[in-house]
Motif scaffolding. Sequence first.
Motif, mmCIF file in Angstrom:
data_model
loop_
_atom_site.group_PDB
_atom_site.id
_atom_site.type_symbol
_atom_site.label_atom_id
_atom_site.label_comp_id
_atom_site.label_asym_id
_atom_site.label_seq_id
_atom_site.Cartn_x
_atom_site.Cartn_y
_atom_site.Cartn_z
ATOM 1 N N GLU A 85 0.826 -1.212 0.000
ATOM 2 C CA GLU A 85 0.000 0.000 0.000
ATOM 3 C C GLU A 85 0.857 1.257 0.000
ATOM 4 O O GLU A 85 1.996 1.252 0.446
ATOM 5 N N ASN A 86 0.257 2.339 -0.523
ATOM 6 C CA ASN A 86 0.910 3.649 -0.531
ATOM 7 C C ASN A 86 0.584 4.456 0.712
ATOM 8 O O ASN A 86 1.425 5.200 1.211
ATOM 9 N N ILE A 87 -0.660 4.346 1.177
ATOM 10 C CA ILE A 87 -1.095 5.140 2.326
ATOM 11 C C ILE A 87 -1.787 4.208 3.312
ATOM 12 O O ILE A 87 -2.736 3.508 2.968
ATOM 13 N N THR A 88 -1.265 4.193 4.531
ATOM 14 C CA THR A 88 -1.853 3.414 5.604
ATOM 15 C C THR A 88 -2.628 4.381 6.488
ATOM 16 O O THR A 88 -2.089 5.411 6.896
ATOM 17 N N THR A 89 -3.897 4.061 6.741
ATOM 18 C CA THR A 89 -4.745 4.942 7.543
ATOM 19 C C THR A 89 -5.094 4.273 8.868
ATOM 20 O O THR A 89 -4.951 3.062 9.023
ATOM 21 N N ARG A 90 -5.565 5.075 9.791
ATOM 22 C CA ARG A 90 -6.123 4.554 11.038
ATOM 23 C C ARG A 90 -7.361 5.378 11.350
ATOM 24 O O ARG A 90 -7.367 6.589 11.208
ATOM 25 N N GLY A 91 -8.439 4.679 11.717
ATOM 26 C CA GLY A 91 -9.662 5.370 12.117
ATOM 27 C C GLY A 91 -10.630 5.655 10.979
ATOM 28 O O GLY A 91 -11.625 6.341 11.186
ATOM 29 N N VAL A 92 -10.361 5.126 9.793
ATOM 30 C CA VAL A 92 -11.264 5.311 8.643
ATOM 31 C C VAL A 92 -11.719 3.927 8.198
ATOM 32 O O VAL A 92 -10.889 3.073 7.891
ATOM 33 N N GLY A 93 -13.009 3.697 8.156
ATOM 34 C CA GLY A 93 -13.548 2.410 7.723
ATOM 35 C C GLY A 93 -13.494 2.288 6.214
ATOM 36 O O GLY A 93 -14.521 2.338 5.539
ATOM 37 N N LEU A 94 -12.301 2.140 5.672
ATOM 38 C CA LEU A 94 -12.099 2.149 4.221
ATOM 39 C C LEU A 94 -12.989 1.150 3.494
ATOM 40 O O LEU A 94 -13.563 1.457 2.443
ATOM 41 N N LEU A 95 -13.098 -0.055 4.025
ATOM 42 C CA LEU A 95 -13.818 -1.114 3.318
ATOM 43 C C LEU A 95 -15.318 -0.860 3.234
ATOM 44 O O LEU A 95 -15.993 -1.410 2.370
ATOM 45 N N GLY A 96 -15.840 -0.022 4.106
ATOM 46 C CA GLY A 96 -17.271 0.278 4.111
ATOM 47 C C GLY A 96 -17.653 1.516 3.314
ATOM 48 O O GLY A 96 -18.831 1.867 3.246
ATOM 49 N N LEU A 97 -16.665 2.169 2.713
ATOM 50 C CA LEU A 97 -16.963 3.380 1.947
ATOM 51 C C LEU A 97 -17.610 3.027 0.613
ATOM 52 O O LEU A 97 -17.283 2.005 0.010
ATOM 53 N N PRO A 98 -18.493 3.883 0.110
ATOM 54 C CA PRO A 98 -19.041 3.644 -1.226
ATOM 55 C C PRO A 98 -18.083 4.118 -2.312
ATOM 56 O O PRO A 98 -17.213 4.968 -2.072
ATOM 57 N N THR A 99 -18.254 3.568 -3.494
ATOM 58 C CA THR A 99 -17.497 4.017 -4.662
ATOM 59 C C THR A 99 -17.717 5.517 -4.842
ATOM 60 O O THR A 99 -18.835 6.008 -4.700
ATOM 61 N N GLY A 100 -16.661 6.239 -5.154
ATOM 62 C CA GLY A 100 -16.757 7.676 -5.381
ATOM 63 C C GLY A 100 -16.528 8.526 -4.150
ATOM 64 O O GLY A 100 -16.530 9.758 -4.239
ATOM 65 N N THR A 101 -16.294 7.906 -2.988
ATOM 66 C CA THR A 101 -15.970 8.675 -1.789
ATOM 67 C C THR A 101 -14.695 9.453 -2.028
ATOM 68 O O THR A 101 -13.736 8.941 -2.615
ATOM 69 N N LEU A 102 -14.676 10.706 -1.592
ATOM 70 C CA LEU A 102 -13.463 11.520 -1.669
ATOM 71 C C LEU A 102 -12.762 11.475 -0.319
ATOM 72 O O LEU A 102 -13.386 11.710 0.720
ATOM 73 N N LEU A 103 -11.481 11.164 -0.348
ATOM 74 C CA LEU A 103 -10.660 11.167 0.862
ATOM 75 C C LEU A 103 -9.737 12.365 0.807
ATOM 76 O O LEU A 103 -8.883 12.458 -0.082
ATOM 77 N N ARG A 104 -9.936 13.293 1.715
ATOM 78 C CA ARG A 104 -9.061 14.467 1.826
ATOM 79 C C ARG A 104 -7.929 14.085 2.759
ATOM 80 O O ARG A 104 -8.153 13.715 3.916
ATOM 81 N N LEU A 105 -6.709 14.165 2.226
ATOM 82 C CA LEU A 105 -5.518 13.725 2.952
ATOM 83 C C LEU A 105 -4.616 14.928 3.173
ATOM 84 O O LEU A 105 -4.112 15.508 2.211
ATOM 85 N N GLY A 106 -4.438 15.298 4.432
ATOM 86 C CA GLY A 106 -3.587 16.451 4.720
ATOM 87 C C GLY A 106 -4.233 17.740 4.268
ATOM 88 O O GLY A 106 -5.451 17.874 4.240
ATOM 89 N N GLU A 107 -3.390 18.698 3.875
ATOM 90 C CA GLU A 107 -3.877 20.036 3.544
ATOM 91 C C GLU A 107 -4.481 20.152 2.157
ATOM 92 O O GLU A 107 -5.371 20.969 1.942
#
Length: 181
Positions: A85-107
């Motif tokens: 993986e390129n980005i490891t997250t904590r506290g985000v239910g990635l697998l439950g997100l719908p297609t097209g969800t936008l993830l804002r990462l940092g600024e």
Amino acid sequence: MNGQVAAVSRNETYAFSKPVRESVTLLAGLGVEGDVHAGRTIRHQFRMTYEPDLPNLRQVHLMHAELFDELALRGYHVTAGQLGENITTRGVGLLGLPTGTLLRLGEEAVVEVTGLRNPCAKINDFRPGLLAEVFALDSASGDFTFKSGVMGVVRTGGVVRPGDPVVAELPRGPHRALERV
């Protein structure tokens, strides 16, 4: 649904694991700068041979650190970047997100979730038996759940570092469940 970036990784060459970095730069429409999977068209080593002109829906691979916690309970020591993986997250239910969800990462960076990572047999080369641990079978429906993260495309570039916030923005309208990409 907010979380945090736990680690960032990239690799210039095709290899199963990716070294952890202090930061990665996401490039709009391409992926992670300096990563072998960056590009407008598909960069998956096997799929490039027979579908080279398909759009690259796998520019960025995101994985939840909670998977590593789950695997540790089953006797598998896995750390950030080791599953590619390129980005490891904590506290985000990635697998439950719908297609097209936008993830804002940092600024600045924004990644649109395109689907689930389809884990391959190379996972067993990394740790024998691990492939079976990143699948879950729903006994009621008979469907598999793929637990090895999600894929996305970069909509807005920017630098991403461990500790950066992750904010998920769900798409409007009816939500479409993630499928393998």
